[in-house]
Design an enzyme around this catalytic site. Structure first.
Site, short mmCIF file in Angstrom:
data_model
loop_
_atom_site.label_atom_id
_atom_site.label_comp_id
_atom_site.label_asym_id
_atom_site.label_seq_id
_atom_site.Cartn_x
_atom_site.Cartn_y
_atom_site.Cartn_z
N GLU A 156 -5.08 -4.68 0.34
CA GLU A 156 -3.70 -4.34 0.71
C GLU A 156 -2.80 -5.56 0.50
O GLU A 156 -3.16 -6.68 0.88
CB GLU A 156 -3.69 -3.92 2.18
CG GLU A 156 -2.73 -2.82 2.50
CD GLU A 156 -3.09 -1.50 1.80
OE1 GLU A 156 -2.53 -1.25 0.71
OE2 GLU A 156 -3.91 -0.76 2.34
N SER A 203 14.36 20.61 -6.16
CA SER A 203 13.32 20.19 -5.23
C SER A 203 13.17 21.23 -4.13
O SER A 203 14.12 21.50 -3.38
CB SER A 203 13.68 18.85 -4.58
OG SER A 203 12.92 18.68 -3.40
N GLY A 232 7.31 9.32 3.37
CA GLY A 232 7.46 8.15 4.24
C GLY A 232 6.26 7.87 5.10
O GLY A 232 6.35 7.18 6.11
N LEU A 264 1.56 7.36 1.91
CA LEU A 264 0.54 7.98 1.04
C LEU A 264 1.06 8.14 -0.39
O LEU A 264 0.53 8.91 -1.17
CB LEU A 264 0.10 9.33 1.61
CG LEU A 264 -0.51 9.27 3.02
CD1 LEU A 264 -0.86 10.68 3.51
CD2 LEU A 264 -1.75 8.39 3.04
N GLU A 287 10.62 2.64 -10.37
CA GLU A 287 10.74 2.35 -8.94
C GLU A 287 11.33 0.94 -8.70
O GLU A 287 12.17 0.75 -7.84
CB GLU A 287 9.38 2.50 -8.25
CG GLU A 287 9.48 2.33 -6.76
CD GLU A 287 8.60 3.27 -5.96
OE1 GLU A 287 8.01 4.20 -6.53
OE2 GLU A 287 8.53 3.04 -4.74
N ASP A 342 0.04 2.17 -6.74
CA ASP A 342 0.24 3.59 -6.40
C ASP A 342 0.37 4.45 -7.67
O ASP A 342 -0.25 5.52 -7.78
CB ASP A 342 1.49 3.77 -5.54
CG ASP A 342 1.45 2.91 -4.29
OD1 ASP A 342 0.36 2.39 -3.96
OD2 ASP A 342 2.50 2.74 -3.64
N TYR A 367 8.67 -5.87 3.33
CA TYR A 367 7.85 -5.87 2.11
C TYR A 367 8.38 -6.94 1.15
O TYR A 367 7.62 -7.76 0.64
CB TYR A 367 7.91 -4.49 1.46
CG TYR A 367 6.98 -4.30 0.28
CD1 TYR A 367 5.68 -3.84 0.47
CD2 TYR A 367 7.40 -4.57 -1.02
CE1 TYR A 367 4.82 -3.65 -0.61
CE2 TYR A 367 6.55 -4.39 -2.10
CZ TYR A 367 5.26 -3.93 -1.89
OH TYR A 367 4.42 -3.74 -2.95
C1 GLA Z 1 3.06 -0.10 -1.15
C2 GLA Z 1 3.37 -0.50 -2.59
C3 GLA Z 1 2.09 -0.91 -3.33
C4 GLA Z 1 1.29 -1.95 -2.53
C5 GLA Z 1 1.12 -1.50 -1.08
C6 GLA Z 1 0.47 -2.56 -0.22
O1 GLA Z 1 2.29 1.07 -1.15
O2 GLA Z 1 3.98 0.56 -3.28
O3 GLA Z 1 2.41 -1.40 -4.62
O4 GLA Z 1 1.90 -3.21 -2.62
O5 GLA Z 1 2.37 -1.14 -0.48
O6 GLA Z 1 -0.83 -2.78 -0.62
#
Ligand code: GLA
Length: 385
Positions: free
Chosen positions: A33, A67, A121, A124, A159, A171, A220
């Site tokens: 992570e 949507s 949110g 996932l 993104e 992701d 973040y």
């Molecule tokens: C989010 C980001 C990912 C990654 C995670 C943490 O999901 O989109 O790119 O950095 O947080 O591991």
């Protein structure tokens, strides 16, 4: 009528023609992570919660998108620069169309009907699921060959640059490359990857804390900056390094005095987490479940204490899980500050685990948690029935 028939019928009612059907999954991350944007290693799995797109090609350059989740439509034109980011859901599909064209694809117009069951949110990757499903759809309808890695990179660019979230590659990559029954060990620098089979008889149980602290996005970006600061300070004495991926723990310890206490702890999390990913992949191969449990617990602790991206609800959810039968490992998953935990649970105990965790979490917080019993699923694709 099954879900696919229903989607096709809804598309026909709205756009008056037959549709092809596409899907791209959300994900959980088993371990690794906040390592992806540090050129490190991750081990996510795609799950059977997904974003679906019913779609048909148009003869012009317009994209019309509806949507079902938001019950709203939007229209965009591929021949002109897209409008600025709006902060709304359509930034994702419009951003992806922009990024694909920037990458040199000649896209054809399309009508899209989007519907998803990845909770929004909740950490996932509902956003990666919408990006990848729309990207896959537009490429396929335009007759372009699909390179999954290039698609993931275009979605990440959408993104980063269009939506304005500086996420790493994890992701989008797993939403493109997922494999049923497997997690994926990914090197986020080289993008080399290999599937890691999940043990038989294990369920991926995802527990949603039902909270999302609004610190998530700003914190973040702060973590990313702190990691960059660590790299630039350490590079003064370790000139070969490009990212925390290149630093070993003893080197970090040796040069600790060059870093503020906070930056030191951020770096310690990333470096130790990379190491845990490798040990976890090895433990998976050997069927060594006691190591899996320990490594997930260490990862959670490191995210809580060193990286400081957990929160009271996530800690509580992990603690409650540890008191249930059949648990093979639990930790927070995704960016943190709320969202979900991932739990490896023996299949025979999964239902009791689900009800036990729900009751204890409800008693402690008065919140009803959503708990999903998931399977590791395939990455994006077209449904051919
Ligand atoms: C989010 C980001 C990912 C990654 C995670 C943490 O999901 O989109 O790119 O950095 O947080 O591991």
């Amino acid at each position: 009528m099954d879900d696919a028939q229903l989607l096709r019928a809804q598309f026909a009612a709205m756009f008056g023609s037959a549709a092809a059907l596409y899907r791209a999954p959300g994900r959980v991350n088993l371990i690794g992570e906040h390592t992806d944007y540090n050129d490190g290693f991750v081990l996510p799995a795609a799950i059977d919660l997904a974003c679906w797109v019913a779609a048909a090609r148009r003869d012009d350059k317009k994209i019309r998108i509806y949507s079902a989740n938001f019950q709203e439509s939007v229209e965009s034109n591929l021949s002109s620069e897209p409008s600025q980011r709006s902060g709304k859901w359509w930034d994702y599909p419009i951003g992806v169309a922009w990024a694909l064209q920037e990458a040199g694809h000649r896209l054809q117009g399309a009508n899209l009907y989007i519907s998803g069951d990845v909770p929004l949110g909740a950490g996932l990757s509902a956003s990666a699921a919408i990006e990848v499903s729309v990207g896959y759809t537009l490429l396929d309808l335009s007759g372009c060959a699909i390179d999954r890695t290039r698609l993931a990179l275009a979605c990440q660019r959408a993104e980063n640059e269009f939506v304005g979230m500086r996420c790493g590659i994890m992701d989008q990559f797993i939403s493109c490359h997922g494999q049923a029954g497997h997690a994926l060990l990914l090197d986020c620098r080289s993008l080399e990857h290999r599937a890691a089979r999940l043990p038989d008889g294990v369920r991926l149980v995802v527990c949603n804390t039902m909270v999302r602290h609004n610190l998530a996005a700003s914190e973040y970006n702060t973590r990313r900056r702190q990691c960059e600061e660590g790299v630039s300070r350490l590079a003064e004495v370790l000139p070969g390094i490009r990212s925390l991926r290149d630093v070993a723990l003893p080197e970090l310890e040796r040069h600790r005095n060059r870093l503020s206490e906070t930056v030191y702890r951020r770096c310690r999390h990333v470096i130790s987490e990379n190491d845990r990913v490798h040990r976890f992949a090895l433990a998976l191969e050997r069927g060594d479940t006691s190591s899996l449990k320990q490594l997930m617990a260490d990862s959670h602790r490191s995210l809580r204490d060193d990286y400081e991206v957990s929160c009271a609800e996530l800690d509580l959810m992990v603690d409650i899980a540890s008191q249930q039968k059949g648990l093979l490992g639990a930790r927070m998953t995704g960016g943190g500050f709320g969202g979900c935990t991932i739990n490896l649970v023996e299949a025979a105990h999964a239902r009791n685990f689900q009800s036990g965790v729900a009751a204890a979490y409800r008693a402690a917080t008065r919140k009803d948690p959503d708990i999903y019993l998931c399977e590791a699923a395939d990455g994006a694709g077209r449904r051919n029935d």
